[in-house]
Scaffold this active site. Structure first.
Site, PDB file in Angstrom:
ATOM      1  N   LYS A 112       0.796   4.622   6.605  1.00  0.00           N
ATOM      2  CA  LYS A 112       0.084   5.471   5.643  1.00  0.00           C
ATOM      3  C   LYS A 112       0.696   6.867   5.629  1.00  0.00           C
ATOM      4  O   LYS A 112       1.540   7.203   6.460  1.00  0.00           O
ATOM      5  CB  LYS A 112      -1.409   5.574   5.996  1.00  0.00           C
ATOM      6  CG  LYS A 112      -2.143   4.242   6.078  1.00  0.00           C
ATOM      7  CD  LYS A 112      -2.185   3.505   4.753  1.00  0.00           C
ATOM      8  CE  LYS A 112      -2.828   2.126   4.920  1.00  0.00           C
ATOM      9  NZ  LYS A 112      -2.788   1.357   3.656  1.00  0.00           N
ATOM     10  N   SER A 164       0.798  -1.231   0.000  1.00  0.00           N
ATOM     11  CA  SER A 164       0.000   0.000   0.000  1.00  0.00           C
ATOM     12  C   SER A 164       0.828   1.278   0.000  1.00  0.00           C
ATOM     13  O   SER A 164       0.306   2.349  -0.306  1.00  0.00           O
ATOM     14  CB  SER A 164      -0.958   0.012   1.193  1.00  0.00           C
ATOM     15  OG  SER A 164      -0.249   0.152   2.406  1.00  0.00           O
TER      16      SER A 164
END
Length: 267
Positions: free
Chosen positions: A173, A131
């Site tokens: 993230k 990700s």
């Protein structure tokens, strides 16, 4: 007689002050051993707290077990080298014991401060998944700062996701939106804007959930205490486009650098 002078006296072949020097060095050894025991107690107690109470955030459980085992072994080493009065009767035995205790003292003190550093200031973690490509890749080992961390836009952060019941507890993230930021989404064209700046062409599979997340915001502003996160790999990231805003307490810390398989500062 100071320790330095006492050690010099013991190194001489003949000296009238040998007994006094032995006494000074023996007292120093006793002091160092008391300090060692205090360090061991601190390390052991902190380790138990981190393990039993779930502190330590994203630190691997194996690491905690390793600290416990290391503390136990060091305790045995210190106990083994506890000086007896009978042993410290000659300058040779006193010097030998001092050198060994001094080495153990330095090693354990270094271990103690490293433990404090990685417990309260920085943490290590291993990246899983894709990700955050191409910034971070699966298997990358990273170090994150978390002590009094103040969130800033574009920080790469560790996020605690356990309240979402995901398979993984901690996610890496990028922090895109802060409380009070203006956030808008043009669903028709798939354009996401933060403070009127285009941040992403949102893939079709994320658009509906993102629109629902942003629906009903007051004046299109991110609420107080809430943050908007995105993965750098926009095609495969599980982030605020699907799970919505995250809370401030979910931000564990900022990723500082990758130290394996290669060393690189993360920004």
């Amino acid at each position: 007689m100071k320790l330095k002078n006492a050690l010099e006296e013991l190194k001489l072949n003949e000296t009238e002050q040998e007994s006094e020097a032995i006494n000074v060095v023996s007292k120093t050894i006793d002091k160092k051993l008391r300090q060692l025991l205090v360090y061991l107690i601190f390390v052991s107690v902190l380790t138990l707290l981190f393990t039993v109470l779930g502190f330590g955030s994203f630190t691997d459980q194996k690491y905690k077990v390793l600290i416990i085992i290391t503390s136990a072994l060091l305790s045995l080493i210190v106990a083994y080298y506890l000086p007896s009065k009978e042993a410290l009767v000659t300058k040779e035995s006193t010097l030998s014991r001092f050198k060994r205790i001094d080495l153990i003292h330095f090693f354990l003190l270094s271990t103690y401060f490293v433990f404090i550093l990685i417990s309260f200031v920085v943490r290590t973690a291993v990246v899983e998944g894709t990700s955050m490509e191409t910034t971070l890749f699966g298997g990358d080992k990273i170090i994150a700062y978390h002590m009094n961390y103040s969130p800033k836009r574009d920080d790469v952060v560790i996020v605690d996701m356990k309240e979402h019941n995901f398979e993984q507890i901690y996610y890496v993230k990028r922090l895109i939106g802060l409380p009070g930021d203006k956030i808008q989404f043009d669903r028709l064209n798939g354009k996401l804007y933060i403070n009127d700046e285009l941040k992403q062409d949102v893939p079709p599979e994320y658009r509906e959930s993102l629109a629902q997340t942003l629906n009903g915001l007051s004046n299109d502003l991110i609420p107080k205490g809430s943050y908007f996160i995105l993965g750098d790999n926009i095609q495969t990231s599980l982030d605020s486009r699907r799970i919505g805003f995250i809370k401030e307490e979910q931000l564990v810390g900022k990723v500082l650098l990758r130290f394996s398989p290669k060393f690189e500062v993360i920004s």
